[in-house]
Enzyme design. Structure first.
Site, PDB file in Angstrom:
ATOM      1  N   SER A 157     -19.552 -58.700 -64.217  1.00 39.66           N
ATOM      2  CA  SER A 157     -20.052 -57.511 -64.608  1.00 39.66           C
ATOM      3  C   SER A 157     -19.217 -56.766 -65.584  1.00 39.66           C
ATOM      4  CB  SER A 157     -20.651 -56.649 -63.400  1.00 39.66           C
ATOM      5  OG  SER A 157     -21.871 -57.403 -62.909  1.00 39.66           O
ATOM      6  N   LYS A 208     -19.763 -45.457 -64.998  1.00 43.71           N
ATOM      7  CA  LYS A 208     -20.722 -46.187 -64.540  1.00 43.71           C
ATOM      8  C   LYS A 208     -21.306 -45.553 -63.371  1.00 43.71           C
ATOM      9  CE  LYS A 208     -21.591 -51.084 -62.940  1.00 43.71           C
ATOM     10  NZ  LYS A 208     -21.134 -52.225 -62.813  1.00 43.71           N
ATOM     11  N   SER A 260     -23.497 -56.484 -64.973  1.00 42.28           N
ATOM     12  CA  SER A 260     -24.176 -54.998 -64.490  1.00 42.28           C
ATOM     13  C   SER A 260     -23.877 -53.926 -65.389  1.00 42.28           C
ATOM     14  CB  SER A 260     -24.191 -54.901 -63.284  1.00 42.28           C
ATOM     15  OG  SER A 260     -22.950 -54.407 -62.886  1.00 42.28           O
TER      16      SER A 260
END
EC number: 6.3.5.7
Length: 493
Positions: free
Chosen positions: A183, A79, A159
């Site tokens: 998330s 990420k 997210s």
């Protein structure tokens, strides 16, 4: 030879040890898959192909010398919130343009030390603020799943949408993600993958760009429960550089998979039966209850009375901490700089151009609730509510509950640029209704696919555990996974 990208981490690990193929072959298979799919899915914002091949070559040497680490040769996506040495790290924000740190996050350092290979950096909501991966400076991620008979583009959740989409589309064997209010778990539910948010302090936050420091926690997204257990074992560690890191040994999570849940007490909170929840989610929840009952678990109805205050309290605490954390981005030392007639105007221009709408909204909310005259009424009160939420869970666990079963999300994945959600931030925030309590209380939570909606989209269930009770979560999640079966999207890209 089978398509190497279809192998789980456990399968690839065992095959590499046996010499069925080389780490370089596995890495090349993923790089080709990314090249073919990423233009359609937009999961990666930076692909590090040369770096990955170099890491894979080193893995092959270690395997041949019988010095293989726990993740030797396994290609992972990272990420874009994790600092990676001299490689694109921007939290998918314009304000961090061209930022390449000269340091590595503790979690990714742990993964590379165990032999994992980095394929690249994954798309995400800007500064991890969003529930649909549409706030990224690099554009939205497209969910690999589509409703039956439809070409509509769906969101992968947020997210960590890039992490979840890449795992679901077989563009990496597993991925790092972060969870501040859901998330990891919400995108996992939307993409038919498994995601675990560990106990606060289980994984170091050092080198991860901060959103809300008292809520953020690193965790993995994988194709199944076992893969998440393998990844978390490597990601978790005590770290002196993170004052909130837990100085506790990291268990062998994989060893808990396959154990019986006979005699375990599973709590079912009445407060999670919310208005407007789809009947499909209710039916799925009941299915999960039945599966655990059949496996010998005892089902206990419980109450978490302060649940209804969790979302409003979260959306005071998280923006307040975000406002404080994001004050450092000013265009002076790194990232974007937009000139002005003096330093104040330069700050204003840089922040105005560098942050997206959602980030600005949360900075404004956070600054407001921390301002003189409002601090006590909002932030302090929200922290008191947070304590009550934690006490609700504590009482249940003290009464003998081993884990709590809830839905992961109130619906299946929705469309990109959904007008209702785009124009109503509160409606978008409601996507986190089942997940934020876990962050507020610092508990571990795992989301796993448990069925498909009537139009063929994945639906997830969530298990919430005691502090540092990840082993019980993997143990219980495995029972649901065995009963539900595995789910993969039909390839359209």
């Amino acid at each position: 030879m089978t398509d190497l990208t279809k192998l789980t981490i456990a399968e690839a690990r065992d095959a590499l040890k046996k010499g069925d193929f080389k780490a370089t072959e596995l890495t090349d298979a993923y790089i080709h898959a990314i090249e073919a799919a990423n233009p359609a899915i937009n999961a990666y914002v930076a692909v590090t192909a040369d770096h990955a091949r170099k890491m894979a070559k080193a893995s092959d040497e270690r395997i041949s010398q019988k010095k293989a680490g726990a993740l030797e040769g396994i290609p992972l996506g990272v990420k874009d919130l994790y600092a990676t040495y001299d490689i694109h790290t921007q939290a998918c924000s314009h304000i961090l343009d061209n930022f390449k740190p000269k340091y590595e996050s503790t979690v990714t350092s742990n993964l590379w030390a165990d032999g994992a290979v980095m394929l690249g950096k994954l798309n995400m909501d800007e500064f991890a603020m969003g529930s649909s991966n549409e706030t990224s400076y690099y554009g939205p991620v497209i969910n690999p799943w589509r409703a039956e008979g439809s070409d509509e583009k769906l969101v992968p959740g947020g997210s960590s949408g890039g992490s979840a989409a890449a795992v679901a589309a077989h563009l990496c064997a597993g991925a790092t993600a972060t969870d501040t209010g859901g998330s990891i778990r919400q995108p996992a539910a939307f993409t038919g993958t498994v995601g675990i948010k560990p106990t606060y302090g289980r994984c170091s936050r050092w080198g991860i760009i901060a959103f809300a420091s008292s809520l953020d926690q690193a965790g993995p997204i994988g194709r199944d429960v076992r893969d998440c257990a393998i990844l978390l074992k490597s990601m978790a560690s005590f770290d002196e550089k993170d004052s909130t890191s837990a100085d506790m040994p990291v268990p062998d999570y994989e060893a808990s998979i396959g154990k019986s849940v006979k005699g375990m007490k599973i709590g079912i909170p009445k407060e999670y039966r919310v208005d407007g929840m789809s009947e499909e989610i209710m039916a799925l929840w009941q299915k999960g209850i039945d599966w655990l009952k059949e496996a010998g678990a005892e089902i206990v109805n419980i109450s978490l009375p302060h649940t209804k205050y969790a979302l409003p309290a979260y959306y005071i605490v998280a923006p307040a901490e975000a406002s404080s954390n994001l004050a450092r981005y000013d265009g002076v030392r790194y990232g974007l700089r937009v000139p002005g007639k003096d330093i104040i105007e330069m700050y204003e221009n840089t922040r105005s151009e560098g942050f997206g709408h959602e980030v600005k909204r949360r900075i404004l909310i956070g600054t407001y609730v921390l301002s003189a005259g409002y601090y006590d009424a909002y932030y302090l009160k929200a922290q008191k509510v947070r304590t009550l939420i934690k006490q609700d869970f504590d009482k249940c666990f003290e009464a003998g509950i081993d884990a709590i079963l809830t839905p992961a999300t109130p619906t299946a994945a929705f469309g990109i640029a959904d007008k209702k959600l785009k124009n109503d931030p509160v409606a978008m925030y409601l996507n986190d209704i089942f997940t934020v309590t876990v962050n507020m209380a610092g508990l571990p939570g795992i989301s796993l696919p448990a069925g498909l909606s009537k139009n063929g989209l994945p639906l997830g269930l969530q298990l919430i555990g005691k502090p540092f009770g990840e082993e019980q979560l993997f143990q219980t999640a495995n029972i649901i996974e065995q009963a539900a079966g595995k789910f993969s999207p039909q390839k359209w890209w």
